[in-house]
Design a protein around this motif. Structure first.
Motif, PDB file in Angstrom:
ATOM      1  N   LEU A 196       0.832  -1.205   0.000  1.00  0.00           N
ATOM      2  CA  LEU A 196       0.000   0.000   0.000  1.00  0.00           C
ATOM      3  C   LEU A 196       0.866   1.254   0.000  1.00  0.00           C
ATOM      4  N   ALA A 197       2.048   1.162   0.633  1.00  0.00           N
ATOM      5  CA  ALA A 197       2.932   2.323   0.667  1.00  0.00           C
ATOM      6  C   ALA A 197       3.591   2.535  -0.696  1.00  0.00           C
ATOM      7  N   HIS A 258      22.240   5.018   0.357  1.00  0.00           N
ATOM      8  CA  HIS A 258      21.797   5.478   1.676  1.00  0.00           C
ATOM      9  C   HIS A 258      20.286   5.477   1.819  1.00  0.00           C
ATOM     10  N   ARG A 259      19.677   4.390   1.372  1.00  0.00           N
ATOM     11  CA  ARG A 259      18.230   4.300   1.528  1.00  0.00           C
ATOM     12  C   ARG A 259      17.881   3.295   2.622  1.00  0.00           C
ATOM     13  N   VAL A 260      18.570   3.419   3.751  1.00  0.00           N
ATOM     14  CA  VAL A 260      18.294   2.565   4.906  1.00  0.00           C
ATOM     15  C   VAL A 260      17.663   3.455   5.969  1.00  0.00           C
ATOM     16  N   ASP A 261      16.532   3.023   6.518  1.00  0.00           N
ATOM     17  CA  ASP A 261      15.895   3.890   7.513  1.00  0.00           C
ATOM     18  C   ASP A 261      15.262   3.076   8.634  1.00  0.00           C
ATOM     19  N   LEU A 262      15.159   3.728   9.795  1.00  0.00           N
ATOM     20  CA  LEU A 262      14.555   3.070  10.956  1.00  0.00           C
ATOM     21  C   LEU A 262      13.087   3.456  11.067  1.00  0.00           C
ATOM     22  N   ILE A 263      12.236   2.477  11.377  1.00  0.00           N
ATOM     23  CA  ILE A 263      10.835   2.761  11.657  1.00  0.00           C
ATOM     24  C   ILE A 263      10.684   2.661  13.173  1.00  0.00           C
ATOM     25  N   THR A 264      10.557   3.808  13.842  1.00  0.00           N
ATOM     26  CA  THR A 264      10.597   3.792  15.309  1.00  0.00           C
ATOM     27  C   THR A 264       9.217   3.942  15.942  1.00  0.00           C
ATOM     28  N   SER A 265       8.166   4.003  15.120  1.00  0.00           N
ATOM     29  CA  SER A 265       6.835   4.111  15.710  1.00  0.00           C
ATOM     30  C   SER A 265       6.582   2.928  16.637  1.00  0.00           C
ATOM     31  N   PRO A 266       6.061   3.227  17.863  1.00  0.00           N
ATOM     32  CA  PRO A 266       5.835   2.128  18.811  1.00  0.00           C
ATOM     33  C   PRO A 266       4.830   1.100  18.277  1.00  0.00           C
ATOM     34  N   VAL A 275      -3.705   2.729  11.019  1.00  0.00           N
ATOM     35  CA  VAL A 275      -2.593   2.250  10.214  1.00  0.00           C
ATOM     36  C   VAL A 275      -2.299   3.191   9.044  1.00  0.00           C
ATOM     37  N   TYR A 276      -3.285   3.996   8.674  1.00  0.00           N
ATOM     38  CA  TYR A 276      -3.111   4.901   7.536  1.00  0.00           C
ATOM     39  C   TYR A 276      -1.899   5.808   7.732  1.00  0.00           C
ATOM     40  N   ARG A 277      -1.778   6.365   8.954  1.00  0.00           N
ATOM     41  CA  ARG A 277      -0.662   7.259   9.253  1.00  0.00           C
ATOM     42  C   ARG A 277       0.676   6.562   9.055  1.00  0.00           C
ATOM     43  N   ARG A 283       5.428   5.405   3.006  1.00  0.00           N
ATOM     44  CA  ARG A 283       5.506   5.890   1.623  1.00  0.00           C
ATOM     45  C   ARG A 283       6.515   7.035   1.526  1.00  0.00           C
ATOM     46  N   THR A 284       6.476   7.939   2.516  1.00  0.00           N
ATOM     47  CA  THR A 284       7.431   9.054   2.509  1.00  0.00           C
ATOM     48  C   THR A 284       8.863   8.531   2.500  1.00  0.00           C
ATOM     49  N   ILE A 285       9.108   7.514   3.343  1.00  0.00           N
ATOM     50  CA  ILE A 285      10.474   6.992   3.432  1.00  0.00           C
ATOM     51  C   ILE A 285      10.864   6.268   2.136  1.00  0.00           C
TER      52      ILE A 285
END
Lengths: 296, 344, 279
Positions: A196-197, A258-266, A275-277, A283-285
């Motif tokens: 979906l993203a 450098h397209r490595v990123d952390l998803i830190t949302s609890p 879940v939409y947020r 998608r932004t990342i």
């Protein structure tokens, strides 16, 4: 030996009684639904459909996710170590579990049956199951209308996402645990979230659920975007973040650009009505400009 | 002394090293099939992937050698064929270290953000706390294991190890209840030991240096360790300075165990079984065991780890390497035990 | 109860050979506080076969381990070849004193040959230019000889765990013989041996004392054995040296009866024991 057993029995007997005494003062009259939730997703969904007041007990996993005003709620344990006596003292109308039906402890089933507590065993592995569960939770908490409204809203949000799906989806691997490396595989909500993203989950090939893979397999999957879930940790401070360094050394496109990123949302590893947020963030990342080099 | 002479020892060492090197290269050539396919690929891949494999096989070789060495030293020191690097509480010490790190470390990490040296330290994750935990546990066991005039006593040492392990286990359970819930899978994985392609080269180098030091030191102890397997009075009468021998063996075993924990965490069974297998094949002479057991352990761990690395697709994900070392080693161990009734 | 000490009447026919080992006011206390050896002063001479006797728990084995230098005395000194034993390095000690324990212990399954060879350790370490790994010819000869002397040459390749108690004891004795020290300390070395091997060992050790002037210090329970064979007998009682001197002078009813609490008679040059009436 026998003395030990007697002592343990005494201690086991006395402790809940003591806590029970403390709790008894705040016991409310039996009015309306009272829900004990041992599943963090269910608790979040209850909050999201406005049923916060019906929650009377939670699991240890819930604690960090609850709003401050609700942190005082008694912790009844999880599905493996449920404190049945505490549950009874809370005199709930419903007890929520998330477990395969044949694995529910017989003691829990008989306890709920004898005390007229509704045992609600939910399952939230896909979006479809999310909607079913939200409806169930709405009916047991008396918030059917709000639940229906939230479902409708999420469905429309998801259809917007589906319509605006970008043309050139990048290859994504989403790591949920790093030692050993466990990734999002096929047939689960996080796989659906990636799609979906706007990305392609290339680790779908590695198996259903959350397969474990080696760095070599990860290198062969060669993702253009590498996501690493670290729920509850602090957000990344940029490409120099030490938590990113081991991944930036991998021979994959994501590391090169450098397209490595952390998803830190609890709530990154949970599926709830909000879940939409999370998908917007993904998608932004996924479509962010690379930190180095050219590209999109 | 028909059994041992220098030339025989040299031949065993040379053949052992060559065999280990050969198996090292063979392990490099094995890899998992394409993602999602239940196949195993043979042959050398492109450089980038070869480097990943190299790191992992190197780590397995270093950890294995260290475990095999520590096993021989401890079984000799404790005069107990059931001793292994983890009987002295070293494993539970390292797990406690990791637990403390998980409970309190993140707050620390945030306060140190900005210092590159500290960030590098934290980047290596659980290794440093594991090592500190192991060192503290070993030190406690050492202090408790001394008797009369400061000499280490095998029986007291084993008992202290068991006690420290038990206390460590209790601390792990205590800390487990304080850990944020998400971290619990980490600790479970840590307790089984895990060899990763992501192991830092600095750590492998550090482990390698400790291993070389420990091994060199240990080779000088072989003859004395043979004699130390008699009773204290007998060993003494034959010219052995028991207190210094035990101290050296203990320190060298701890150093070797630390090296293996650094790169692989606590992997069980290798250090227990390899000295036994070598004793069964080559006899109980420590001068040979100190060469053969580390090499056999290196081979054993490299092969086991290569197996789990290549077969993830068959088992719904990679197995912990400890599962394979126990499953393959266990029956072989029983076979040897059966073939030879007494294992003194 | 007063036990008459006979320290004054040292053997008039003391065996030829000088003083090799001497305990002076030797005392040993275990960590629990029990005094196992209490103010023992005794010399040992080259070329003599000295036997230590005494009831259970009288401190015989402790005395032997003190003389060996394995236990550190709480008081007093031990002088070996005119040097204080605590000043000697274990390797130096191993060149002077060898030891055979009551029940030898080996933790791993070494072969008989390997165990006997370990008696050479101190020699190999001391003599420069000699590889630790390889024994030279005279030493190998000595090893083979010791294994013949103890009748274990046929067992050379057997592992220790396959041996009987008597065979194990003979292996330990062979190991001590290979050490070839001027002083040998043996703790009931014949306890597990059959009669034939007992006599063999006795003859062999006597010959070593006589021909090679070794001092042999032997702990035994067999009073008649001591009476017949020892040049000198030491009687230990409650940690003290109750008497020492020539066998026929100290192994008498007068001395033995209060120590062993039995009735002692001498008949045909043989000690006979019976319980006191009323016990």
């Amino acid at each position: 030996m026998r003395l030990n057993i007697i002592f343990s029995l005494i201690i086991i007997g006395v402790l809940p009684a003591l806590t029970g005494c403390a709790k008894s003062t705040e016991r409310k009259p039996h009015s309306g639904p009272r829900i004990v939730s041992t599943d963090p997703s269910a608790t979040q969904i209850l909050l999201q459909i406005g049923a916060a007041k019906t929650i009377v007990g939670v699991s240890p996993w819930d604690k960090p996710l609850l709003p401050k005003s609700m942190r005082h709620l008694p912790v009844v344990g999880g599905y493996l170590n449920l404190d049945e006596e505490l549950v009874l003292q809370l005199s709930p109308t419903a007890l929520i579990l998330q477990q395969s039906p044949q694995r529910i402890a017989p003691g829990i089933i008989s306890m709920t049956r004898q005390n007229g507590i509704r045992l609600v065993n939910i399952r939230i592995n896909t979006f479809h199951e999310l909607f079913t569960t939200a409806r169930t939770l709405g009916s047991i908490s008396g918030c059917q209308k709000q639940a229906a409204a939230a479902i409708t809203r999420l469905k429309s949000e998801l259809s917007i996402l589906a319509q605006s799906r970008p043309q050139k989806p990048p290859r994504v691997v989403y790591i949920i645990s790093t030692r050993p490396i466990m990734v999002v595989g096929a047939d689960n909500f996080m796989d659906q979230e990636i799609n979906l993203a706007g990305g392609i989950n290339v680790a779908e090939r590695c198996g259903d659920g959350f397969p474990t893979i080696t760095r070599e397999t990860l290198a062969r999957l060669n993702p253009q975007v590498l996501l690493i879930s670290k729920p509850g940790e602090r957000a990344t401070s940029g490409p120099s973040d030490p938590r990113l360094q081991p991944w930036l050394k991998l021979p994959v496109a994501a590391a090169v650009h450098h397209r490595v990123d952390l998803i830190t949302s609890p709530q990154a590893q949970m599926l709830t009505l909000k879940v939409y947020r999370l998908i917007r963030r993904l998608r932004t990342i996924i479509f962010a400009a690379p930190n180095a080099g050219g590209g999109r | 002394m028909k059994a041992v002479n220098p030339s025989r020892l040299t031949v065993i060492a040379l053949v052992g090293v060559l065999l280990t090197a050969l198996i090292f290269v063979m392990c490099l050539a094995c890899g998992p099939g394409a993602p999602g396919q239940r196949t195993i690929s043979f042959g050398f891949p492109e450089m980038a992937i070869l480097q990943l494999r190299l790191t992992r096989v190197e780590a397995a070789a270093v950890a294995g050698t260290a475990l095999g060495l520590a096993g021989v030293l401890l079984q000799g020191l404790l005069r107990n064929p059931l001793a292994d690097p983890f009987v002295l509480g070293i494993s539970s010490g390292s797990t406690v270290g990791v637990m403390i790190w998980i409970v309190f470390g993140q707050a620390l990490e945030q306060s140190f953000t900005g210092s590159p040296w500290m960030e590098n330290l934290f980047n290596n994750g659980q290794t440093i706390p594991a090592l500190i935990g192991a060192v503290v546990a070993t030190w406690l066991v050492f202090l408790l294991g001394r008797r009369r005039g400061g000499m280490l006593d095998p029986m007291t040492l084993i008992l202290s190890g068991v006690i420290i392990s038990t206390i460590g286990g209790a601390l792990v359970m205590l800390l487990n209840n304080l850990v944020p819930y998400g971290a619990r899978t980490d600790i479970l994985n840590y307790m089984f030991g895990y060899i990763s392609e992501g192991t830092s080269h600095t750590l492998i180098l550090a482990a390698c240096i400790s291993l070389v030091l420990a091994w060199t030191g240990a080779l000088a102890l072989g003859g004395a360790m043979n004699i130390a397997s008699f009773s204290d009075a007998e060993a003494h009468s034959l010219g052995i300075e028991l207190s210094s021998l035990r101290l050296s063996a203990f320190a060298l075993a701890a150093l070797a165990t630390a090296a293996s924990i650094t790169v692989a965490g606590p992997i069980g069974f290798v250090g227990l079984i390899c000295p036994h297998v070598c004793r069964g094949i080559f006899g109980p002479d420590h001068r040979q065991l100190l060469i053969t057991s580390p090499l056999l352990a290196a081979i054993f761990l490299m092969v086991s780890d290569t197996f789990v690395r290549c077969t993830g697709a068959y088992f719904n994900g990679e197995l912990p390497v400890g599962v394979i070392t126990a499953l393959c080693g266990g029956p072989f161990f029983l076979y040897l035990l059966n073939r030879r009734r007494t294992w003194m | 109860m007063h036990i008459h000490s006979r320290q004054s009447d040292l053997p008039s026919d003391a065996p030829p050979g000088g003083l090799v080992l001497e305990a002076t006011h030797l005392t040993f206390q275990y960590a629990g506080g029990k005094t196992a050896v209490d103010d023992v002063t005794v010399p040992f001479y080259a070329g003599e076969l000295a036997m230590i006797v005494g009831p259970n728990g009288s401190g015989k084995s402790t005395l032997l381990q003190l003389l060996l230098g394995h236990l550190t005395p709480s008081g007093g000194t031990i002088t070996v070849h005119e040097q204080n034993i605590t000043d000697l390095h274990p390797l130096q000690r191993a060149a002077l004193l060898s030891y055979v324990p009551q029940s030898p212990q080996v933790s791993f399954a070494y072969s008989v040959q390997e165990i006997v060879a370990m008696g050479l350790w101190a020699h190999q370490r001391r003599e420069p230019g000699l590889s630790v790994l390889k024994a030279d010819q005279p030493m190998l000869d000595r090893m083979v000889q010791a294994m013949w002397d103890l009748d274990i040459h046929a067992l050379a390749q057997r592992t220790y765990d396959e041996l009987s108690a008597g065979e194990r004891q003979r292996v330990a004795i062979a190991r001590a013989l290979v050490q070839d020290t001027p002083i040998m300390l043996l703790d009931e070395p014949t306890a597990a041996l059959d009669v034939w091997h007992q006599l063999e060992l006795l003859d062999h050790l006597k010959a070593l004392a006589r021909d090679r002037k070794k001092a042999i210090i032997w702990v035994t329970h067999d009073l008649n054995h001591a009476r017949t064979n020892a040049n000198r007998v030491l009687i230990m009682h409650e940690g003290k040296l109750a008497a020492h001197g020539q066998a026929d002078q100290v192994l008498t009813a007068e001395i033995l009866e209060p120590i062993y609490r039995v009735h002692v008679t001498l008949r045909n040059d043989h000690l006979l024991f019976s319980r006191f009436p009323g016990h």
